[in-house]
Structure formats: structure tokens, C-alpha cells
Design an enzyme around this catalytic site. Structure first.
Site: not given
Length: 299
Positions: A31, A36, A51-52, A73, A99, A147, A151
Site C-alpha cells: 500500500d 489507506g 507503488d503498484v 485492490l 503489473n 476511473y 476499470k
């Protein structure tokens, strides 16, 4: 099992982590804490700030912890951010998902991707199902769909990987609420209304949604993870109890005593959003908490 949860310090992610720990799983959380909170996470979790979007972060985590399952998520969320930070929304949500898919392929993990009913855009035909088309209005009008479109693209990426043999499942949580839900400026509607004085209703308030108690959602997610019938499928995890935003405001007003005011409508806000729940037969799951029951537990 060894499980990686990205965005695990957030609302849904932290409740999922709690449930996995209760089952005896070994959990690693990735995260960046842009949304969060560390206070949401049990000390029994391996917590990594990262960082994703960075491939090297995924390589280090997956090489070290060898997750059998990845719950992805992590995403930029919050309706106001869709307009204000559209470029970042697209960057994080799409590149993070790429990723996640590549990491799952490389390390032999099952991937559970968290999409959204926003992936259907402003589709008017209800209920929303896996055969529904996505409808996005022109980008020059507003950026709300940064957004939802990210998705939608994420689902494409996952379904493409599934055709190549990746063990992947998709979940679309429908307007989830409960403890730890963000009620700030970039929060979700139930928590925002609970904490607002007065309660703000956008436009005429006749837009409809179907709200899902967090406990019901987590049960559904676990069933998606465990089911042998879920491979390659997308699940609308929610309830078909459809209510207007004005009705929601009135119910919350009875609980909090706050007045209700109408403010300008949200650009790109879909008028209706009701899930088709037929796919959930595969996982033998149904939400059982009514909105009134859930709101009484959300005070």
C-alpha cells in the site's frame, strides 16, 4: 496460504486482510497509504509501503514472499479525484493492473482483480451483467470516467490473460459501506452522509444505487477465491435492493438528525445502478444484510 493484498490498508482491503488472517493465511500488504491507513492493519501482517506502478516493487515482493494468490485492490478512488486527477487515476489503475497480471503470470499466482460497476459507465439498461455494454460520454465534457474506463480496461487486460492461461477472477463490489469507510472529501456516499451536517444530495437525488454491507462482501470475495467454478468469471458482488440517493439521505437523517440540502449534480453520474446477480450461483453467495440493518451498524 500465502496471499498478497495490494491496497490492503484501505477500506475493503483491510477487512479482507482480517478475514484472511482469521482463516490462518499468511498475508503481505502492499500500500502507498494515499488512501489507506496503517491503523487498519493487524500487526500480524507483513506491511510494505510501495507503488503498484513500479515493476521492481512487484518483483521484490513476489520473489521474496511467493504469493499463491494476489488480491489486486490498489487504485485511485474517490469521485472528486476522477475529475481533479484524471491522469493519475488512469496511470495508477491501468499500469498497476498490468503489473499485477505480469507478476501473477511470472510467479504462478492466482489473480483476483477488483473492478467496479463504474466500468459500465452511464449504461441505462438494468440490471448490469457480464453481457452489458459500457457507455462512456465524450471526454471533453468531464473526466468522471477516468476511473470507470480504467476499470473496464483492467477487465480487458485480465480477460486477455485468462485466455492465455492465467488463473484470474474479477469482482465488482457494489457501493460497499461499513466501518473504516472513508467519509472525507474524497470518500464514499454512505460515510459522507453519515458525517455531513447537513447531508448533501447531488441534483434531484433520484439516482439509484444498490448498497452492500462490508461483511457480506468479504464473504463473497472469499467464496470467489475458493471456488473451482470462478476461473475467468466476473462477479457482481452486491444486492439488488435499489434505492434513490434521496431515500438514502432520508434514512441517514433519521439516524443522525442532520438536515438535507440539495447541491449541484455530479457530472457523469449514472442514473441507475443495479447488479445482475445470476453469476453468483457459481459461488453459492447472496448478500443477506439489508440497508437498514447495515446503517444501524454504521453509526
Amino acid at each position: 496460504m500465502r496471499i498478497l493484498v495490494t491496497g490492503g490498508a484501505g477500506f475493503i482491503g483491510s477487512h479482507l486482510v482480517d478475514a484472511l488472517l482469521e482463516r490462518g493465511d499468511k498475508v503481505v500488504v502492499l500500500d502507498d497509504f494515499s488512501r489507506g491507513h496503517e491503523s487498519n492493519i493487524s500487526p500480524n501482517v507483513e506491511l510494505i509501503r510501495g507503488d503498484v506502478r513500479l515493476e521492481e516493487t512487484w518483483d521484490v515482493i513476489c520473489s521474496t514472499y511467493k504469493p499463491e494468490i494476489i488480491h489486486h485492490l490498489a487504485a485511485v478512488n474517490g469521485t472528486r479525484k476522477f475529475h481533479r486527477e484524471a491522469d493519475r487515476v488512469v496511470d495508477v489503475n491501468i499500469n498497476g493492473t498490468i503489473n499485477a497480471v505480469n507478476a501473477a503470470i511470472k510467479h504462478g499466482s492466482m489473480l483476483i482483480f477488483y473492478s467496479s460497476p463504474e466500468a459500465f459507465g452511464e449504461q441505462l439498461e438494468m440490471p448490469l451483467s457480464n453481457s452489458s455494454s459500457s457507455l462512456f460520454t465524450p471526454a471533453n465534457l468531464h473526466q468522471r470516467h477516468s476511473y470507470g474506463s480504467s476499470k473496464y480496461v483492467g477487465e480487458i487486460i485480465c480477460q486477455h490473460a485468462a485466455r492465455k492461461g492465467l488463473e484470474v477472477r474479477i469482482v465488482r463490489p457494489y457501493n460497499v459501506y461499513g466501518p473504516r469507510l472513508n467519509g472525507g472529501e474524497d470518500g464514499q456516499v454512505v460515510s459522507m452522509m453519515m458525517k455531513s451536517k447537513p447531508i448533501e444530495v447531488h441534483g434531484d437525488g433520484l439516482q439509484t444505487r444498490s448498497f452492500t454491507w462490508i461483511g457480506d462482501l468479504i464473504e463473497g470475495i472469499i467464496k470467489v477465491q475458493d471456488s473451482d467454478l470462478a476461473t475467468g468469471s466476473a462477479f457482481n458482488l452486491g444486492t439488488d435492493e435499489e434505492i434513490t440517493m434521496l431515500d438514502l439521505a432520508n434514512r441517514i437523517s433519521l439516524i443522525t438528525g442532520s438536515d438535507i440540502v440539495h447541491i449541484k449534480e455530479n457530472l457523469g453520474d449514472s442514473r441507475r445502478r443495479v447488479p445482475d446477480l445470476s453469476e453468483n450461483i457459481k459461488i453459492n453467495w447472496k448478500a443477506t444484510t439489508s440497508l437498514n440493518q447495515g446503517l444501524s451498524k454504521s453509526r
